[in-house]
Design an enzyme around this catalytic site. Structure first.
Site, PDB file in Angstrom:
ATOM      1  N   ASN A   8       0.612  -1.349   0.411  1.00 22.10           N
ATOM      2  CA  ASN A   8       0.213   0.054   0.124  1.00 22.10           C
ATOM      3  C   ASN A   8       1.255   0.893   0.315  1.00 22.10           C
ATOM      4  OD1 ASN A   8      -1.878   2.423   0.751  1.00 22.10           O
ATOM      5  ND2 ASN A   8      -3.293   0.815   2.572  1.00 22.10           N
ATOM      6  N   LYS A  15       2.789   0.479   3.545  1.00 17.43           N
ATOM      7  CA  LYS A  15       2.361  -0.199   4.394  1.00 17.43           C
ATOM      8  C   LYS A  15       2.651  -1.104   3.252  1.00 17.43           C
ATOM      9  CE  LYS A  15      -0.828   3.271   6.395  1.00 17.43           C
ATOM     10  NZ  LYS A  15      -2.218   3.210   6.425  1.00 17.43           N
ATOM     11  N   ASP A 123      -8.142   2.741  -6.183  1.00 15.36           N
ATOM     12  CA  ASP A 123      -9.266   3.818  -4.547  1.00 15.36           C
ATOM     13  C   ASP A 123     -10.250   4.313  -5.395  1.00 15.36           C
ATOM     14  OD1 ASP A 123      -8.450   3.626  -2.331  1.00 15.36           O
ATOM     15  OD2 ASP A 123      -6.557   5.542  -2.728  1.00 15.36           O
ATOM     16  N   HIS A 177     -12.532  10.209   5.254  1.00 15.93           N
ATOM     17  CA  HIS A 177     -11.453   9.435   5.531  1.00 15.93           C
ATOM     18  C   HIS A 177      -9.430  10.723   6.132  1.00 15.93           C
ATOM     19  CE1 HIS A 177      -8.340   6.463   4.841  1.00 15.93           C
ATOM     20  NE2 HIS A 177      -7.458   7.595   4.404  1.00 15.93           N
ATOM     21  N   GLY A 181      -3.338  12.696   3.578  1.00 18.63           N
ATOM     22  CA  GLY A 181      -4.576  12.529   2.033  1.00 18.63           C
ATOM     23  C   GLY A 181      -6.312  12.943   3.310  1.00 18.63           C
ATOM     24  N   MET A 253       0.027  16.193  11.781  1.00 12.13           N
ATOM     25  CA  MET A 253      -1.489  16.955  12.858  1.00 12.13           C
ATOM     26  C   MET A 253      -0.484  16.699  14.363  1.00 12.13           C
ATOM     27  SD  MET A 253      -4.047  18.599  13.775  1.00 12.13           S
ATOM     28  CE  MET A 253      -5.036  17.785  12.627  1.00 12.13           C
ATOM     29  N   GLY A 297      -5.836   7.840   9.242  1.00 11.58           N
ATOM     30  CA  GLY A 297      -4.633   8.454  10.300  1.00 11.58           C
ATOM     31  C   GLY A 297      -5.318   9.711  11.566  1.00 11.58           C
TER      32      GLY A 297
END
Length: 340
Positions: A8, A15, A123, A177, A181, A253, A297
């Site tokens: 991924n 990942k 995707d 999501h 991104g 973040m 995330g």
């Protein structure tokens, strides 16, 4: 039992996971490799790290890849052959942030595991059936023939949320999501009917390094009045904007929360407002909402963002907000096992 190696490749990380699918996917071993944007896009060079982690585990019988953009000719998950590779090469024009890295992984996997089938999981597939009002962009219609339309992304994440909800799947669902991104999708009866990202993964929500939706006049002004050319403008839109551009510090973040500077705070508040605006837009597309799912995330791990979203949408009575972990990799494993 099918053993699937899932690769991924994202905009900031790679990942990997080895799954046993029998018939549900079970993770045997996995990990994440950070891939800074300025570190090149040859993700194939990380295969030594991956193979070290896989040592002692069963050899994969199929390899599944997350492909962000398949271009106008690929809207269904499929086995990779020369024709698919040619289409993926062409699709790099739509997703230069992701496409080359995925191609490098496919080629490296072919060398490391000759004869093992490789599966492309797109995707964009989840959004392929969106109605014309969502797919069509407001530009002259002759450009549609070249593939210029709304594609939508994070489809594998959305698929995984729908799968996990199962019998609890509501008629009107919004999936946010939120990660490096970020996108927001309107789901009616399990199918995507609208989404915030468009032709590329650069639009919609303001993101870690990407502008999200922006007045196109800003880009025209920069082309006309500054020294920026198309390549420099692409770097600005995808790598230097968003929370990174506003804060002058980072798009992470966690870093912005810890910094607590005026500009970092502004970047965070702009992100939160952008998310709320896109969620409200998807609610309009659905004609109401029964459930909002936060994933990715930031969506899964940053409680401050979750509270800000709830506060920003407090005008919606009785909104059912849930945090559900994205299972993109497990979703890839399922598709790869089915298509092997």
């Amino acid at each position: 039992m099918v053993v699937v190696l899932v690769l991924n490749s994202g905009s900031s990380s790679l990942k990997y996971g080895l799954y046993a699918v029998d018939p549900e996917p079970a993770l045997l071993v996995g990990g994440t490799i950070e891939t800074p944007a300025d570190d090149g896009d040859d993700h194939g060079r990380f295969f030594d790290t991956i193979e070290t982690a896989l040592k002692g585990w069963p050899t994969p019988t199929v390899i599944g890849h997350r492909i962000v953009h398949g271009g106008p000719h690929r809207d269904a998950h499929c086995r990779i052959d020369d024709a698919v590779l040619a289409d993926l090469e062409a699709a790099c024009a739509f997703a230069p942030l992701h496409g080359p890295a995925s191609l490098a992984l496919i080629r490296a996997a072919e060398v490391r595991y000759p004869g093992v089938p490789q599966i492309a999981c797109f995707d964009t597939t989840f959004h392929a059936g969106m109605p014309d009002i969502a797919q069509t962009l407001p530009i002259p219609r002759e450009y549609r023939a070249t593939g210029v339309r709304r594609y939508g992304f994070h489809g594998l994440s959305c698929e995984s949320i729908v799968r996990q909800l199962g019998d609890q799947m509501p008629a009107r669902l919004v999936i946010a999501h939120l990660g490096n991104g970020a996108s927001v999708t309107a789901v009616r009866d399990g199918r995507s009917i609208d989404t915030s990202m468009g032709l590329t993964p650069s639009g919609g929500v303001m993101m870690a390094t990407r502008t999200g939706d922006i007045d196109p006049g800003v880009l025209l002004y920069l082309l006309r009045e500054t020294e920026l050319d198309a390549k420099a403008l692409a770097t600005l839109v995808d790598h230097a904007s968003g929370m990174t551009g506003i804060s002058g510090l980072s798009g992470d973040m966690r870093v912005l929360r810890a910094a607590a500077t005026k500009d970092a705070d502004l970047a965070v508040r702009m992100f939160e407002r952008s998310v709320c605006k896109q969620i409200a837009a998807m609610i309009a597309s659905l004609g109401g909402v029964d459930m909002l799912v936060l994933t990715g995330g930031i969506g899964e791990n940053d409680g401050h963002t979750g509270r800000a979203v709830r506060d920003g949408l407090a005008w919606i009575p009785g909104l059912d907000v849930r945090v559900i972990a994205s299972q993109e990799d497990a979703q890839i494993a399922l598709h790869a096992a089915a298509l092997a």
